[in-house]
Design a protein around this motif. Structure first.
Motif, PDB file in Angstrom:
ATOM      1  N   HIS A  75     -49.303  42.200  13.304  1.00  0.00           N
ATOM      2  CA  HIS A  75     -49.085  40.840  13.808  1.00  0.00           C
ATOM      3  C   HIS A  75     -49.045  39.784  12.713  1.00  0.00           C
ATOM      4  O   HIS A  75     -49.390  38.624  12.920  1.00  0.00           O
ATOM      5  CB  HIS A  75     -50.087  40.494  14.917  1.00  0.00           C
ATOM      6  CG  HIS A  75     -51.528  40.536  14.546  1.00  0.00           C
ATOM      7  ND1 HIS A  75     -52.297  39.406  14.492  1.00  0.00           N
ATOM      8  CD2 HIS A  75     -52.351  41.566  14.248  1.00  0.00           C
ATOM      9  CE1 HIS A  75     -53.543  39.744  14.174  1.00  0.00           C
ATOM     10  NE2 HIS A  75     -53.598  41.045  14.010  1.00  0.00           N
ATOM     11  N   ARG A  77     -46.414  38.660   9.053  1.00  0.00           N
ATOM     12  CA  ARG A  77     -44.994  38.621   8.679  1.00  0.00           C
ATOM     13  C   ARG A  77     -44.399  40.010   8.525  1.00  0.00           C
ATOM     14  O   ARG A  77     -43.199  40.208   8.673  1.00  0.00           O
ATOM     15  CB  ARG A  77     -44.803  37.846   7.370  1.00  0.00           C
ATOM     16  CG  ARG A  77     -44.931  36.359   7.575  1.00  0.00           C
ATOM     17  CD  ARG A  77     -43.917  35.554   6.807  1.00  0.00           C
ATOM     18  NE  ARG A  77     -42.571  36.025   6.811  1.00  0.00           N
ATOM     19  CZ  ARG A  77     -41.644  35.705   7.722  1.00  0.00           C
ATOM     20  NH1 ARG A  77     -41.947  34.956   8.742  1.00  0.00           N
ATOM     21  NH2 ARG A  77     -40.406  36.140   7.612  1.00  0.00           N
ATOM     22  N   CYS A 111     -46.553  41.691  17.551  1.00  0.00           N
ATOM     23  CA  CYS A 111     -46.985  40.506  18.288  1.00  0.00           C
ATOM     24  C   CYS A 111     -45.798  39.689  18.787  1.00  0.00           C
ATOM     25  O   CYS A 111     -45.013  39.167  17.990  1.00  0.00           O
ATOM     26  CB  CYS A 111     -47.877  39.649  17.389  1.00  0.00           C
ATOM     27  SG  CYS A 111     -48.503  38.165  18.196  1.00  0.00           S
ATOM     28  N   VAL A 113     -45.938  36.779  20.328  1.00  0.00           N
ATOM     29  CA  VAL A 113     -46.113  35.365  20.008  1.00  0.00           C
ATOM     30  C   VAL A 113     -45.565  35.076  18.620  1.00  0.00           C
ATOM     31  O   VAL A 113     -44.783  34.139  18.434  1.00  0.00           O
ATOM     32  CB  VAL A 113     -47.608  34.953  20.100  1.00  0.00           C
ATOM     33  CG1 VAL A 113     -47.823  33.555  19.531  1.00  0.00           C
ATOM     34  CG2 VAL A 113     -48.091  35.021  21.536  1.00  0.00           C
ATOM     35  N   HIS A 114     -45.958  35.889  17.652  1.00  0.00           N
ATOM     36  CA  HIS A 114     -45.485  35.671  16.275  1.00  0.00           C
ATOM     37  C   HIS A 114     -43.967  35.846  16.202  1.00  0.00           C
ATOM     38  O   HIS A 114     -43.281  35.081  15.519  1.00  0.00           O
ATOM     39  CB  HIS A 114     -46.184  36.624  15.316  1.00  0.00           C
ATOM     40  CG  HIS A 114     -46.052  36.233  13.886  1.00  0.00           C
ATOM     41  ND1 HIS A 114     -46.739  36.859  12.895  1.00  0.00           N
ATOM     42  CD2 HIS A 114     -45.314  35.288  13.253  1.00  0.00           C
ATOM     43  CE1 HIS A 114     -46.429  36.321  11.723  1.00  0.00           C
ATOM     44  NE2 HIS A 114     -45.564  35.375  11.926  1.00  0.00           N
ATOM     45  N   GLY A 116     -41.862  35.234  18.554  1.00  0.00           N
ATOM     46  CA  GLY A 116     -41.291  34.044  19.179  1.00  0.00           C
ATOM     47  C   GLY A 116     -41.293  32.834  18.273  1.00  0.00           C
ATOM     48  O   GLY A 116     -40.367  32.012  18.319  1.00  0.00           O
ATOM     49  N   TRP A 117     -42.322  32.701  17.460  1.00  0.00           N
ATOM     50  CA  TRP A 117     -42.369  31.580  16.520  1.00  0.00           C
ATOM     51  C   TRP A 117     -41.164  31.587  15.588  1.00  0.00           C
ATOM     52  O   TRP A 117     -40.719  30.537  15.136  1.00  0.00           O
ATOM     53  CB  TRP A 117     -43.630  31.624  15.673  1.00  0.00           C
ATOM     54  CG  TRP A 117     -44.907  31.335  16.395  1.00  0.00           C
ATOM     55  CD1 TRP A 117     -45.062  30.677  17.590  1.00  0.00           C
ATOM     56  CD2 TRP A 117     -46.213  31.700  15.963  1.00  0.00           C
ATOM     57  NE1 TRP A 117     -46.389  30.614  17.922  1.00  0.00           N
ATOM     58  CE2 TRP A 117     -47.128  31.236  16.942  1.00  0.00           C
ATOM     59  CE3 TRP A 117     -46.700  32.370  14.856  1.00  0.00           C
ATOM     60  CZ2 TRP A 117     -48.490  31.422  16.838  1.00  0.00           C
ATOM     61  CZ3 TRP A 117     -48.070  32.557  14.749  1.00  0.00           C
ATOM     62  CH2 TRP A 117     -48.951  32.082  15.732  1.00  0.00           C
ATOM     63  N   ASP A 118     -40.648  32.770  15.281  1.00  0.00           N
ATOM     64  CA  ASP A 118     -39.486  32.881  14.402  1.00  0.00           C
ATOM     65  C   ASP A 118     -38.189  33.081  15.180  1.00  0.00           C
ATOM     66  O   ASP A 118     -37.160  33.420  14.610  1.00  0.00           O
ATOM     67  CB  ASP A 118     -39.694  34.033  13.415  1.00  0.00           C
ATOM     68  CG  ASP A 118     -40.625  33.656  12.271  1.00  0.00           C
ATOM     69  OD1 ASP A 118     -40.302  33.984  11.131  1.00  0.00           O
ATOM     70  OD2 ASP A 118     -41.654  33.014  12.515  1.00  0.00           O
ATOM     71  N   SER A 134     -49.246  39.454  22.842  1.00  0.00           N
ATOM     72  CA  SER A 134     -50.082  38.888  21.779  1.00  0.00           C
ATOM     73  C   SER A 134     -50.731  40.027  20.999  1.00  0.00           C
ATOM     74  O   SER A 134     -51.393  40.884  21.600  1.00  0.00           O
ATOM     75  CB  SER A 134     -51.162  37.996  22.388  1.00  0.00           C
ATOM     76  OG  SER A 134     -52.180  37.715  21.455  1.00  0.00           O
TER      77      SER A 134
END
Length: 157
Positions: A75, A77, A111, A113-114, A116-118, A134
């Motif tokens: 979870h 980079r 992950c 969520v992570h 989705g952030w990108d 998550s």
């Protein structure tokens, strides 16, 4: 010069934290409920060292406990090395190792969520990678089931 040796000593003292945890499990009288490996790195290429390490440690565990449930949660980079469009070229060995883990009945999660952030969705990952809503919640779910958490950090662990 002294600083160099201090850094080296500190590195060596924690060099085998994951190995030590696995050794303790192998020496235990009872089989653990399961093991979950956590990877959270800022390095996009971290899976290049982490997945082979997990494969080696998992093989040791399964030699003693053949039916041991094992999972991996990535979870940081590094999870972006598992995107489907990264399966060719430089990341091909990472994808090969990820597929091998799945073939060895080791669940591999990233992950959501992570991702989705990108701007990535579950569809951006190949079928052999589970996109959990998550990563931290996935780890918590495994721990609530009684799994032992082993955190991998840095290429020398």
């Amino acid at each position: 010069m002294r600083l160099f040796f201090l850094i080296l000593l500190l590195s060596l003292s924690s060099l085998s934290m994951a190995d030590t945890q696995v050794d303790r499990l192998l020496e235990a009288d009872e089989e653990p409920v399961g093991v979950v490996f956590e990877i959270i790195e800022d390095d996009d290429d971290a899976l290049g060292w982490a997945l082979p390490k997990i494969a080696r440690l998992s093989a040791q565990l399964r030699k003693r406990f053949p039916e041991l449930p094992i999972a991996v949660v990535s979870h940081g980079r590094e999870q972006f090395g598992l995107l489907a469009d990264e399966a060719e070229g430089l990341m091909a060995p990472i994808h090969d190792k990820a597929q091998q883990l799945r073939d060895d009945d080791i669940d591999l999660h990233v992950c959501g969520v992570h991702a989705g952030w990108d701007g990535y969705t579950p569809e951006d990952y190949p079928a052999y990678v589970d996109v959990s809503p998550s990563g931290p919640a996935q780890i918590r779910d495994y721990r609530n089931l009684g799994f032992v958490l082993i955190v991998l950090q840095g290429p020398d662990y």
